[in-house]
Motif scaffolding. Sequence first.
Motif: not given
Length: 476
Positions: A274-284
């Motif tokens: 969950d954490v990686v999914r959310e952070v990855a989505a915010l990070t280009p």
Amino acid sequence: CAPSSPESAGPALVPVPASLRVTEGSFTLASDARIGVRSAEGAPVAEELARLLRRSTGYALPVVREPAEITLEVSGDQELGREGYTLDVTPGGVRLAAGTAEGVFRGVQTLRQLLPAAIESPAPQPGPWTIGGVSIQDRPRFSYRGVMLDVARHFFTVEQVKRYIDLAASYKVNVLHLHLTDDQGWRIEIRSWPELAGDDSYTQDDYREIVRYAAERFVTVVPEIDTPGHTNAALAAYAELNCDGVAREPYEGTEVGFSSLCVDKEVTYRFLDDVVREVAALTPGPYLNLGGDEAHSTDPEDYEKFVARAQQIVDTHGKRLMGWAEITSGSVAQHWNPREPDRARAAVARGAKLVMSPADHAYLDMKYTDSTEYGLDWAGLVEVSDSYEWDPATVVEGVGEQDILGVEAPLWTETLATSGALEFMAYPRLPGIAEIGWSPAAARSWEGYRARLAAHGPRWSARSVTFYRSPEIPWN
Ligand code: NAG
């Protein structure tokens, strides 16, 4: 009194360019000067330069779509690489050319340093705005030139982070590694685990704003979620992440190595996903850093198991795993502990590239001297010369140029609570690490550097930067 070296005869540029020739005559920026840029791609960089120069000169400096007194050119030509540029100053004007807008932006940082220090002032100054003739051809040695800011031990606001980015970008730094989580705090909103972030943390919009601001300066954000150790904040927020199911107490001390996610519980991997999914989505940017350092409370076998699962999760979300040197299996490992060169070698043996941050040279949180007000000293005292006099390709035996992605200067904040304290520790050491990442090894020397660095004191003063007046530097 230091002997003068050839490079100290030229302008006081940091990082020192790959090639520089002083030429005849000089150029003076006049009140009717214009900034010319033909391509739409270069226009935002031209506008940013105009804004900067207008503040201190008071001139109108219109940006026009034709050659002008200052001309910026994005040629599309890849000869100097993504970040390279040429800069020519003649009595007729300034011509800055690069293959990309990013290259032009790096060249603009050089142009700023060619102008008098008062150009950094936020209010109009008298001038004259004269630049000596020069012909520069420049490109970086390493593609990764980072700074790390620990916003977990002490929180820093979006505005404070922007200022840190701005200053670092003047030295051609192109990565901001944000240490977002640790035992003492979790600083980014995770919508699927809402108890993680407390009051002092970034909302997802705050984080997006940092990423956007950095990108405007061609700085890539690398978010770090430290795991499986350095996780007390998460273990305090969610009881189920602990093997014994009991929430930990919040922690405010400065010890390390006492916390661990529960490697054997499936909920740990749901959490991580969950954490990686959310952070990855915010990070280009391409990297996601999962820390991995000092997991002293995780047994070695469990650690390997954890990292293998973490690697899969990061892959699934389309990012490349980065971590401290203990994670020897990611795409990029960061060498930090001078006592553990074996880990760096092991990472290279497993195919990772290295980012070099040896604490005894590159850690900005080490004290300069015994009497430095802030900082730690576990890796020794790090005066300006200690931070400058090393080379990434020789610092770990058996690790050479081809294994190295770049350098990074980490700033841990156990003892640092204000922007002034951050700046005091970073200046003047941060520019030296930036130079090590950018300039060819043969172009730099301590004697030349200390003379050039001295000219940056007035620039920092003009920007109200707090800095350490090291007795090693002949401040102007
Ligand atoms: C290390 C820790 C870090 C700490 C720092 C202080 C790494 C990778 N880990 O013990 O959490 O803040 O030193 O210098 O540096």
